[in-house]
Design an enzyme around this catalytic site. Structure first.
Site, PDB file in Angstrom:
ATOM      1  N   GLU A   1       0.831  -1.211   0.000  1.00 60.30           N
ATOM      2  CA  GLU A   1       0.000   0.000   0.000  1.00 60.30           C
ATOM      3  C   GLU A   1       0.862   1.256   0.000  1.00 60.30           C
ATOM      4  O   GLU A   1       1.611   1.500   0.963  1.00 60.30           O
ATOM      5  CB  GLU A   1      -0.911   0.036   1.227  1.00 60.30           C
ATOM      6  CG  GLU A   1      -1.757   1.298   1.291  1.00 60.30           C
ATOM      7  CD  GLU A   1      -2.471   1.489   2.616  1.00 60.30           C
ATOM      8  OE1 GLU A   1      -3.337   2.374   2.689  1.00 60.30           O
ATOM      9  OE2 GLU A   1      -2.159   0.756   3.581  1.00 60.30           O
TER      10      GLU A   1
ATOM     11  N   GLU B   1     -11.772   2.990   6.040  1.00 58.42           N
ATOM     12  CA  GLU B   1     -10.673   3.358   6.925  1.00 58.42           C
ATOM     13  C   GLU B   1     -10.670   4.874   7.089  1.00 58.42           C
ATOM     14  O   GLU B   1      -9.906   5.582   6.439  1.00 58.42           O
ATOM     15  CB  GLU B   1      -9.339   2.866   6.361  1.00 58.42           C
ATOM     16  CG  GLU B   1      -8.181   3.064   7.345  1.00 58.42           C
ATOM     17  CD  GLU B   1      -6.845   2.631   6.776  1.00 58.42           C
ATOM     18  OE1 GLU B   1      -6.400   1.520   7.120  1.00 58.42           O
ATOM     19  OE2 GLU B   1      -6.247   3.396   5.999  1.00 58.42           O
TER      20      GLU B   1
END
Length: 271
Positions: free
Chosen positions: A150, A249
């Protein structure tokens, strides 16, 4: 087009409750069929398994351990000299993933060492990262698990994080050359670093193995004030036929449940 699937990131949502097991129950009560989390390792694995089994909620993503947080670690995948600790952390993540039947592990790259110049250490760190990812790919393939990398923005969130753009991540994935190592697209980070989301989603879509969302710049609910039109972005993902989960998130502006109106609206209008 099938509707998109969303999972609650219980490191960010339902933090009104102190424990991850309680948050799993609360996520299920809110209508989520899946959760993800960063680091569950302070919670007994049997308790997490019990909550998962009782609710039927899937655990779809966990992170490898960060390392020594007090010393400034945020992952070890690309950090020279920490290869053994990376492998030990992967073993721990794999232990949890097996029990929880979690099929995705975020293999955290880590930070540029303190006092180092990014340009001076990039080549060495990339070499370490590629080697560790190849190792992880072979280990995870035996379990049917996908590893993810990521990019995290270095403009607001973490100036020292090694992996900070989808372009850099795609180049590393090409060097790794393993089908079970994929790209985790956090739209919050991508917008801050590069923008051009429509084209970047199209360009990198074949590499994407997981998605996360939050508004920019506040990192709050997708329908809060900010730069991003998530109704448009959701339609783009639908058009591309995205089948995986989208991790919520973000930092709720108020209580988690009061901030889920955007998701209930999507659920109502996509069925």
């Amino acid at each position: 087009m099938p509707p998109l699937k969303f999972c609650a990131n219980i490191s960010w949502l339902f933090t009104e409750l102190p424990g991850f097991t309680q948050r799993i129950y609360e996520a299920a009560s809110a209508g989520f069929q899946a959760v993800e989390a960063a680091w569950l390792y302070d919670t007994e694995i049997q308790e997490l398994q019990k909550a998962r089994d009782a609710t039927g909620v899937q655990v779809v993503l966990i992170n490898t351990p960060p390392g020594d947080v007090k010393a400034g670690d945020l992952g070890l995948g690309a950090v020279p000299g920490r290869e053994t600790e990376f492998k030990e952390g992967l073993d721990l993540a794999l232990k949890y993933a097996r029990v929880l039947d979690c099929k995705r592990i975020h293999l955290m790259a880590g930070r540029i060492p303190l006092g180092s110049d990014r340009a001076a250490v990039t080549m060495e760190m990339e070499t370490v990262f590629v080697q560790n990812l190849k190792y992880a790919a072979d280990v995870l393939s035996k379990e049917g698990i996908t590893g993810l990398i990521e990019p995290i923005n270095t403009r607001i969130t973490d100036p020292r994080y090694f992996l900070d753009s989808p372009h850099q991540a795609a180049s590393i994935l090409d060097k790794v050359g393993k089908p079970n190592i994929k790209l985790q697209m956090d739209i919050f980070h991508w917008q801050i670093m590069d923008g051009n989301l429509t084209q970047n989603i199209q360009k990198f879509f074949p590499l994407i193995g997981h998605i996360q969302i939050a508004q920019v710049p506040g990192r709050n609910e997708p329908d809060s004030a900010g730069e991003l039109d998530y109704l448009y972005l959701f339609s783009i993902l639908e058009q591309h036929g995205y089948q995986g989960y989208i991790g919520c998130e973000y930092k709720p502006l108020g209580s988690t449940n009061k901030g889920l109106g955007w998701l209930k609206h999507y659920w109502t209008h996509s069925t």
